[in-house]
Design an enzyme around this catalytic site. Structure first.
Site, PDB file in Angstrom:
ATOM      1  CG  ASP A   1      -7.991   4.419  -4.613  1.00 31.03           C
ATOM      2  OD1 ASP A   1      -9.230   4.258  -4.663  1.00 31.03           O
ATOM      3  OD2 ASP A   1      -7.214   3.917  -5.434  1.00 31.03           O
TER       4      ASP A   1
ATOM      5  CD  GLU B   1      -2.992  -0.740  -0.111  1.00 31.22           C
ATOM      6  OE1 GLU B   1      -3.011   0.392  -0.629  1.00 31.22           O
ATOM      7  OE2 GLU B   1      -3.673  -1.678  -0.545  1.00 31.22           O
TER       8      GLU B   1
ATOM      9  CE1 TYR C   1      -6.652   3.291  -0.618  1.00 26.97           C
ATOM     10  CE2 TYR C   1      -4.283   3.375  -0.247  1.00 26.97           C
ATOM     11  CZ  TYR C   1      -5.393   2.738  -0.752  1.00 26.97           C
ATOM     12  OH  TYR C   1      -5.269   1.526  -1.358  1.00 26.97           O
TER      13      TYR C   1
END
Length: 352
Positions: free
Chosen positions: A143, A43, A125
């Site tokens: 996102d 991520e 996020y």
DNA sequence: CAGACGTGGTA
DNA sequence: TTACCAAGTCT
């Protein structure tokens, strides 16, 4: 959640069960639970970065540092060098800081979104994504893909970034309690493969029946965005100092542009101003080629200057190091300086 | 809150 | 070639 919201989640998850992308950081269906370390690492790498660019970096990081404890024990310079070329280098500094915090609590990532949000490099996020994907928590994951899908689904007319609050509220509405991680990844896969910025493939979309943008207007008109500001063009120098098959490299300051990265000496160029032309040592200099490089917020023409003198005595070890040219690819230079080095070596090759 | 912060791919 | 875009965060 009303009936139509449930329909959206159900339709999307059904599509995901068939069309999920096979990505290295995803747990195989039916296999063991996802590894929070791999979820977190991927991520962070994927922040503002394409899947294609991330794949080789992810493989190399998990090979060298298979666990968060291993990464926490790594040398910072080696982590920065391993990140070279991926961009947004503050991520690498925060990555190591985060690994140390997690290692300090026994190597276990917190499962709670708010606790994740407090870790270095995890914003709204990423904290939501890790909570949902690694720990199955219901979290509202938004996102750029989700912004696009949701702004189309609900025909959000307000421009970004102001529309973020409304988009988040809509996303909350359709986010299910079960399979929240799959739902988040399904939204991103949909955005990446079907609900694309240009020429979306609405005929293949599992949500087309619910999509207000498709009903009322051209889906490409969403999301509406505020106009962008012009990008200034700057010029500056990088200095090539060679001695006995090695080149003089410096370490940039920890913060700011390319912070913490190994680099060629420069003349102080920035987004704000051109370089001042000042070289790192006195003597004869010859102009080399020019590297054109685009940053997010300015363009740069980097002019190479090549040292032709033979007095290197003013260069001190506290300011830099001689790096062997035959292993220049291992120096961990960010792309701008890797381009400059390639140019300098090509020009030297032409002359010699 | 707007600006700083990289890079490579696509049209 | 220029412009936009990509699983954002920090200040």
């Amino acid at each position: 959640m009303d009936a139509s919201s449930q329909d959206v989640a159900r339709a999307l998850l059904g599509w995901y069960d068939v069309h999920a992308r096979d990505l290295p950081w995803r747990a195989r269906p039916g296999c063991a639970a996802p590894d929070p370390y791999r979820v977190w690492l991927s991520e962070v790498m994927l922040q503002q970065t394409t899947v294609a660019a991330v794949k080789s970096y992810f493989a190399e990081f998990v090979r060298r540092w298979p666990s968060v404890e291993a990464l926490a024990a790594a040398d910072e310079g080696e982590v920065m060098a391993a990140w070279a070329g991926l961009g947004y280098y503050a991520r690498a500094r925060n990555l190591l800081a985060c690994a140390k915090e997690v290692a300090g609590r026994g190597g276990t990532f917190p499962a709670d979104e708010l606790e994740l949000r407090a870790l270095p490099g995890l914003g709204a996020y990423t904290a939501a994504a890790v909570a949902a994907i690694a720990f199955g928590q219901r979290a509202v994951v938004v996102d750029a893909n989700v912004e696009r899908v949701v702004s189309r689904l609900f025909a959000v007319a307000a421009p970004l970034p102001g529309a973020r609050v409304a988009i988040r509220r809509h996303t909350d509405t359709i986010t299910p309690s079960e399979r929240a991680g799959d739902f988040a990844q399904a939204m991103m896969d949909l955005g990446a493969t079907i609900c694309t910025p240009r020429a979306p493939r609405c005929l293949l979309c599992p949500l087309s029946a619910s999509c207000l943008a498709r009903l009322h207007a051209e889906p490409e008109q969403f999301p509406v965005k505020a106009p962008k500001k012009a990008r200034p063009q700057r010029a500056g120098k990088a200095f090539w100092i060679e001695r006995d098959g090695a080149v003089w490299l410096v370490r940039r300051p920890g913060k700011g542009m390319l912070g913490g990265m190994r680099a060629l000496p420069d003349d102080g160029w920035s987004a704000r101003a051109n370089g001042n032309g000042t070289p790192p040592l006195m003597g004869p200099w010859q102009p080399g080629g020019v590297v054109a490089h685009g940053f997010t917020h300015f363009g740069l023409d980097l002019h190479l200057a090549v040292y032709e003198g033979d007095d290197w005595s003013s260069l001190t070890a506290s300011e830099g190091e001689w790096w062997p040219l035959d292993s220049i690819d291992d120096a961990g230079l960010p792309t701008l300086f890797a381009k400059a080095a390639r140019l300098a070596l090509a020009e030297a090759g032409e002359v010699g």
